[in-house]
Design an enzyme around this catalytic site. Structure first.
Site, mmCIF file in Angstrom:
data_model
loop_
_atom_site.group_PDB
_atom_site.id
_atom_site.type_symbol
_atom_site.label_atom_id
_atom_site.label_comp_id
_atom_site.label_asym_id
_atom_site.label_seq_id
_atom_site.Cartn_x
_atom_site.Cartn_y
_atom_site.Cartn_z
ATOM 1 N N PHE A 55 0.719 0.402 2.432
ATOM 2 C CA PHE A 55 0.181 -0.754 3.163
ATOM 3 C C PHE A 55 0.041 -0.433 4.643
ATOM 4 O O PHE A 55 0.513 -1.181 5.497
ATOM 5 C CB PHE A 55 1.061 -2.015 2.960
ATOM 6 C CG PHE A 55 1.169 -2.435 1.527
ATOM 7 C CD1 PHE A 55 0.201 -3.225 0.934
ATOM 8 C CD2 PHE A 55 2.247 -2.011 0.747
ATOM 9 C CE1 PHE A 55 0.304 -3.596 -0.395
ATOM 10 C CE2 PHE A 55 2.360 -2.376 -0.578
ATOM 11 C CZ PHE A 55 1.382 -3.169 -1.148
ATOM 12 N N HIS A 56 -0.580 0.694 4.936
ATOM 13 C CA HIS A 56 -0.850 1.051 6.321
ATOM 14 C C HIS A 56 -1.957 2.096 6.377
ATOM 15 O O HIS A 56 -2.360 2.648 5.350
ATOM 16 C CB HIS A 56 0.428 1.581 7.007
ATOM 17 C CG HIS A 56 0.978 2.830 6.424
ATOM 18 N ND1 HIS A 56 2.145 2.875 5.662
ATOM 19 C CD2 HIS A 56 0.535 4.114 6.474
ATOM 20 C CE1 HIS A 56 2.377 4.112 5.284
ATOM 21 N NE2 HIS A 56 1.415 4.885 5.753
#
Ligand code: TYD
Length: 140
Positions: A55-56
């Protein structure tokens, strides 16, 4: 923002494998199979059921993800389009270049996911907010 569509954002690095009667040996070497000099290796293992990671995106970091054992679903998004693959050892290395949002889902219990990178860990290189990532890539 228009709905993301599935497109090819997946590039794989092939690591040569030498097999004989004893089994297999695979090689990641600068100048042949590796597109950059490795400065850091980390690996994700023992992932608990139902856990997703990532999630980045990174602003500068280049990474290659190699699923050594088991499998994991890799989801990538460039700010407009997405792609995904159930990454397995036979795929070789999945390239995660800068400015590519990535998520890891559905780890098999035995999954060992190794990641080769071209720089040391630097939290300031991370974009961890998806909306900020979308805004950031549109300024590039
Ligand atoms: P995190 O970024 O949450 O992992 P993921 O993106 O896979 O969900 O990292 C977990 C922890 O490990 C966090 O405290 C930062 C630390 N870490 C390092 O110290 N060095 C590293 O090279 C990496 C990748 C993480």
């Amino acid at each position: 923002m228009p709905k993301p569509i599935k497109t090819s954002l997946l590039n794989f690095v092939e690591f040569p494998t030498y097999g004989d009667s004893r089994g297999q040996l695979s090689v990641a070497q600068i100048g042949s199979s590796l597109p950059f000099e490795i400065r850091r290796v980390y690996w994700v293992h023992g992932t608990k059921p139902g856990v997703s990671r990532g999630f980045h995106a990174h602003k500068k970091l280049n990474q290659i993800c190699l699923c050594m054992v088991g499998n994991v679903r890799m989801h990538v998004f460039d700010g407009k389009n997405y792609d995904s693959v159930i990454l397995k050892p036979e795929h070789g290395g999945l390239e995660i270049p800068p400015n590519l949002w990535h998520e890891m889902h559905d780890f098999s219990p035995d999954c060992v996911l190794a990641v080769f990178t071209d720089a040391e860990y630097d939290e300031s290189d991370y974009i961890r907010d998806r909306q900020k990532f979308i805004q950031y890539v549109h300024t590039l």
